[in-house]
Design an enzyme around this catalytic site. Structure first.
Site, PDB file in Angstrom:
ATOM      1  N   ARG A   1      12.370  -5.491   4.389  1.00 18.06           N
ATOM      2  CA  ARG A   1      12.307  -4.032   4.187  1.00 18.06           C
ATOM      3  C   ARG A   1      13.401  -3.319   4.973  1.00 18.06           C
ATOM      4  O   ARG A   1      13.686  -3.664   6.112  1.00 18.06           O
ATOM      5  CB  ARG A   1      10.937  -3.524   4.645  1.00 18.06           C
TER       6      ARG A   1
ATOM      7  N   LYS B   1       0.826  -1.214   0.000  1.00 19.51           N
ATOM      8  CA  LYS B   1       0.000   0.000   0.000  1.00 19.51           C
ATOM      9  C   LYS B   1       0.861   1.265   0.000  1.00 19.51           C
ATOM     10  O   LYS B   1       0.573   2.215  -0.710  1.00 19.51           O
ATOM     11  CB  LYS B   1      -0.922   0.043   1.227  1.00 19.51           C
TER      12      LYS B   1
ATOM     13  N   ARG C   1      -8.192   1.588  10.343  1.00 19.75           N
ATOM     14  CA  ARG C   1      -7.706   0.236  10.635  1.00 19.75           C
ATOM     15  C   ARG C   1      -8.679  -0.506  11.551  1.00 19.75           C
ATOM     16  O   ARG C   1      -8.430  -1.649  11.888  1.00 19.75           O
ATOM     17  CB  ARG C   1      -6.359   0.319  11.332  1.00 19.75           C
TER      18      ARG C   1
ATOM     19  N   ARG D   1      12.956  -1.332  10.522  1.00 22.07           N
ATOM     20  CA  ARG D   1      11.984  -0.821  11.481  1.00 22.07           C
ATOM     21  C   ARG D   1      11.822  -1.845  12.601  1.00 22.07           C
ATOM     22  O   ARG D   1      11.728  -3.040  12.329  1.00 22.07           O
ATOM     23  CB  ARG D   1      10.629  -0.627  10.791  1.00 22.07           C
TER      24      ARG D   1
ATOM     25  N   ARG E   1       1.457  -8.179  13.996  1.00 22.82           N
ATOM     26  CA  ARG E   1       0.753  -7.176  13.170  1.00 22.82           C
ATOM     27  C   ARG E   1      -0.243  -7.863  12.240  1.00 22.82           C
ATOM     28  O   ARG E   1      -1.338  -7.354  12.003  1.00 22.82           O
ATOM     29  CB  ARG E   1       1.773  -6.366  12.351  1.00 22.82           C
TER      30      ARG E   1
END
Ligand code: AMP
Length: 218
Positions: free
Chosen positions: A127, A13, A88, A160, A171
């Site tokens: 990532r 996204k 969310r 992160r 998550r």
């Protein structure tokens, strides 16, 4: 056009938002980015949010919705915007709709990025993000020219804290229980479109551009 991008973390996204924001000249509003900025500046809301973010839990609805409602008052959102990572929860979606309704506005379309859990985990755990400019890389899919160094500004890349595997799994669990019900919420409103988050950035852009044209949003 006023868009909501839905989908699990790692669905692409954020990357697609950046591309759409450039193509259609509308702001990309990512609650994750805004919260990380607050954390970086040690603002009171950032300090409060950090404990939730580090565990992969959701920051309380009232905090996040308040941030977005304020952001949507800015002049650059008048013609449209992309909401990435918000809403969310169903409560956030209801409160957003109520706030927009007050000003005679509404979300035009929710795009659901359908992605397998395996893809999401692979993307998130690989990532890497630039500490200074925030540009995103992936160790395999979008590697920097020099390992660990940002191509754009030469600063160091980092992982992160919430992209570590255990937090990623949490998550995804949180997504399943709290965010997935939004698919039904927007389906009932008749404004949802589903795309495959497994398509590459360019493939997805092509699919989305057609969807927006067909819906006469672009
Ligand atoms: P993201 O960058 O979208 O993956 O968001 C990173 C983290 O910020 C999430 O795991 C949450 O802790 C928090 N966050 C971002 N957006 C929201 C939201 N709409 N509601 C609650 N927490 C959020």
């Amino acid at each position: 056009m006023k868009l909501v991008l839905l989908g699990p973390p790692g669905a692409g996204k954020g990357t697609q938002s950046m591309v759409l924001s450039k193509k259609y000249n509308m702001p990309h509003i990512s609650t994750g980015d805004i919260l990380r900025e607050f954390v970086k500046k040690s603002l009171p809301l950032g300090i409060k949010a950090k404990s939730y973010m580090d565990k992969g839990e959701l920051v309380p609805d009232d905090i996040v919705t308040g941030i977005v409602v304020e952001r949507l008052k800015d002049a650059d959102t008048k013609k449209g915007y992309i909401l990435d990572g918000f809403p969310r929860t169903v409560k956030q979606a209801e409160d957003l709709d109520a706030a927009l309704n007050k000003s005679g506005s509404a979300i035009d379309m929710a795009v659901y990025f359908q992605t397998s859990e395996a893809t999401a985990i692979e993307r998130l755990s690989g990532r890497r993000v630039c500490k200074v400019c925030g540009f995103n890389y992936h160790i395999k899919n979008i590697p920097p020219k020099k390992s660990g160094v940002c191509d754009k500004c030469g600063n160091q890349l980092f992982q992160r804290p919430d992209d570590k595997e255990d937090t990623v799994r949490n998550r995804l669990k949180v997504y399943e229980s709290q965010t997935k019900p939004l698919i039904e919420y927007y389906t009932k409103k008749g404004i949802i479109k589903e795309v495959s988050g497994d398509l590459g950035v360019d493939g997805l852009l092509e699919v989305l551009s057609k969807i927006f044209r067909d819906a006469k949003l672009a």
